[in-house]
Motif scaffolding. Structure first.
Motif, PDB file in Angstrom:
ATOM      1  N   PHE A  37       0.824  -1.209   0.000  1.00  0.00           N
ATOM      2  CA  PHE A  37       0.000   0.000   0.000  1.00  0.00           C
ATOM      3  C   PHE A  37       0.858   1.259   0.000  1.00  0.00           C
ATOM      4  O   PHE A  37       0.481   2.273  -0.599  1.00  0.00           O
ATOM      5  N   SER A  38       2.002   1.197   0.655  1.00  0.00           N
ATOM      6  CA  SER A  38       2.913   2.332   0.622  1.00  0.00           C
ATOM      7  C   SER A  38       3.384   2.594  -0.806  1.00  0.00           C
ATOM      8  O   SER A  38       3.412   3.743  -1.265  1.00  0.00           O
ATOM      9  N   PHE A  39       3.717   1.525  -1.539  1.00  0.00           N
ATOM     10  CA  PHE A  39       4.125   1.656  -2.935  1.00  0.00           C
ATOM     11  C   PHE A  39       2.999   2.241  -3.785  1.00  0.00           C
ATOM     12  O   PHE A  39       3.233   3.130  -4.617  1.00  0.00           O
ATOM     13  N   LEU A  40       1.757   1.766  -3.555  1.00  0.00           N
ATOM     14  CA  LEU A  40       0.613   2.269  -4.321  1.00  0.00           C
ATOM     15  C   LEU A  40       0.375   3.752  -4.058  1.00  0.00           C
ATOM     16  O   LEU A  40       0.040   4.513  -4.979  1.00  0.00           O
ATOM     17  N   ILE A 251      -1.243  -1.073  10.333  1.00  0.00           N
ATOM     18  CA  ILE A 251      -0.677  -0.859   8.995  1.00  0.00           C
ATOM     19  C   ILE A 251      -1.683  -1.222   7.922  1.00  0.00           C
ATOM     20  O   ILE A 251      -1.893  -0.478   6.953  1.00  0.00           O
ATOM     21  N   ILE A 252      -2.330  -2.370   8.076  1.00  0.00           N
ATOM     22  CA  ILE A 252      -3.308  -2.812   7.082  1.00  0.00           C
ATOM     23  C   ILE A 252      -4.520  -1.892   7.071  1.00  0.00           C
ATOM     24  O   ILE A 252      -5.010  -1.497   6.006  1.00  0.00           O
ATOM     25  N   LYS A 257      -7.798   1.849   4.230  1.00  0.00           N
ATOM     26  CA  LYS A 257      -8.675   3.008   4.365  1.00  0.00           C
ATOM     27  C   LYS A 257      -8.029   4.259   3.775  1.00  0.00           C
ATOM     28  O   LYS A 257      -8.696   5.077   3.132  1.00  0.00           O
ATOM     29  N   GLY A 258      -6.736   4.415   4.012  1.00  0.00           N
ATOM     30  CA  GLY A 258      -6.056   5.600   3.505  1.00  0.00           C
ATOM     31  C   GLY A 258      -5.987   5.638   1.998  1.00  0.00           C
ATOM     32  O   GLY A 258      -6.058   6.709   1.388  1.00  0.00           O
ATOM     33  N   TYR A 259      -5.865   4.471   1.374  1.00  0.00           N
ATOM     34  CA  TYR A 259      -5.763   4.434  -0.084  1.00  0.00           C
ATOM     35  C   TYR A 259      -7.118   4.637  -0.744  1.00  0.00           C
ATOM     36  O   TYR A 259      -7.219   5.309  -1.774  1.00  0.00           O
TER      37      TYR A 259
END
Length: 407
Positions: A37-40, A251-252, A257-259
């Motif tokens: 998700f960090s990469f996305l 983290i998940i 949710k953040g993305y």
């Protein structure tokens, strides 16, 4: 050592590490998903240039990074590679994490926020600490016997003994300050949008509130655990594992949710008007002495438009759209609502919606439609918002009001 001995040693390490077990496997899986998700988020930042994506990606990346030592530790890295130097490269990044958290909230709540050179100063303490950490490695690497130990002379005798306790105090005090700034921004934002939007349950950004709460919880959990470990009794690795497991769950949650939560609403709306002070109401009536003739005339025109056109039935109506429909500027409409009615825009629109709901219930519509169905027809777009707003204006719940009509 013979070639056979080297081969045997290599195979022994190969079958010893990694050790996938009850402790290491959940951390590994969750952290890898967090990295995804960090990469996305990084990719979306480079595509769309939303600063919020950049800061959230950094927050996720640092949170994942901080799980490294325990993830590989439970995979038997330290038992397999006795003289590993990985501790030198696992420097804590709280001094960088704290401003990232603050700037994420700021970038979400301020449409005009831009990252400038002056903001770099927020990250200077973290950068200086990283330079110091890697300076220790350079020094220790030059000392005799460094290859035979896990931690060198300066790292073991100076850093752990003096700098670690100081870093704990400084970094946690800094994080506490940035949390205070972030919560202040969030609550100010909630108050601010009441003057522009009629339905604020999305724009109040429950996601942002939850984001701050989960990281505040992790902060308190981590500080409490460290204090217990240092002043009461030494916690075992398995006891400390729970903090890292909960962090991995966070983290998940933050990644998903953040993305997928849209936080760019205000970036499309440029507000330049100043909020007009709401005059004091007596018995829910604004004194006419405080209202100019011009505002009174505009108020009459607005009353006619609201009664005839019923714009409040549109759940997404906002100050800008209504101002265009009644041919006023945003500043003029805001002044009429704030001074003429003694309300902010949110309360002004929702009062009409509550009146419409009451009218439908009095006409017996609740026998054909559910109360939530009536609420949606009258412009509400959330059950929670409907119940809260209805009770605010009537002092009873929608269900209680329907019972009084049916009685």
């Amino acid at each position: 050592m013979s070639l056979f001995d080297n081969l045997f040693l290599f195979l022994d390490m190969l079958f010893t590490f990694p050790n996938f077990n009850l402790y290491s496997t959940p951390l590994l899986i969750l952290v890898l998903q967090g990295l995804l998700f960090s990469f996305l988020l990084f990719r979306r930042f480079f595509q769309q240039r939303y600063l919020s994506d950049l800061f959230l990606a950094c927050i996720l990346l640092i949170t994942c990074y901080h799980r490294t030592s325990y993830t590989i530790g439970f995979m038997d890295w330290y038992d397999t590679f006795r003289n590993t130097k990985i501790n030198y490269w696992l420097a804590p990044l709280q001094l960088i994490f704290a401003p990232c958290l603050y700037f994420y909230v700021r970038s979400v709540t301020n449409a005009n926020f831009k990252l400038t050179k002056k903001h770099i100063w927020h990250f200077v303490p973290g950068i200086v600490f990283l330079i110091y950490r890697y300076g220790i490695f350079i020094y220790d690497a030059q000392q005799p016997g460094f290859a035979d130990t896990q931690n060198g002379v300066l790292f073991e005798g100076f850093h752990f003994k003096y700098i670690n306790p100081l870093y704990f105090i400084v970094s946690n005090f800094q994080l506490l300050l940035y949390f205070a700034f972030s919560f202040q921004l969030y609550f100010a934002h909630r108050k601010h949008i009441q003057h522009y939007f009629s339905n604020t349950y999305k724009l109040e950004l429950n996601w942002l509130r939850n984001f701050l709460f989960v990281y505040a919880f992790l902060f308190l959990y981590g500080v409490t655990q460290d204090l217990i470990d240092s002043s009461m009794f030494n916690l075992t690795w398995t006891q400390e594992w729970w903090y890292h497991f909960i962090s991995a769950i966070v983290i998940i949650y933050v990644g998903i949710k953040g993305y997928f939560t849209k936080t760019d609403t205000l970036s499309k709306l440029k507000f330049s008007i100043q909020e007009v002070a709401v005059p004091e109401k007596r018995n829910n009536i604004v004194s006419t002495s405080e209202v100019s003739n011009e505002i009174i005339n505009r108020k009459k025109l607005l009353d006619i438009y609201m009664t005839d056109e019923k714009p409040y039935l549109n759940p997404d109506i906002n100050l800008i759209e209504l101002a265009e429909k009644v041919r006023l500027t945003r500043a003029q409409l805001s002044e009429v609502i704030n001074v003429g009615y003694g309300n902010n825009f949110n309360d002004f629109i929702n009062k009409y919606r509550v009146d419409a709901v009451q009218q439908m219930i009095e006409n017996g519509k609740h026998e054909q439609l559910s109360l939530l169905g009536i609420a949606y027809e009258c412009g509400f777009n959330s059950k929670a918002t409907f119940n809260r707003v209805f009770k605010k204006f009537t002092q009873i719940s929608p269900t209680e009001f329907a019972k009084t009509i049916s009685a």
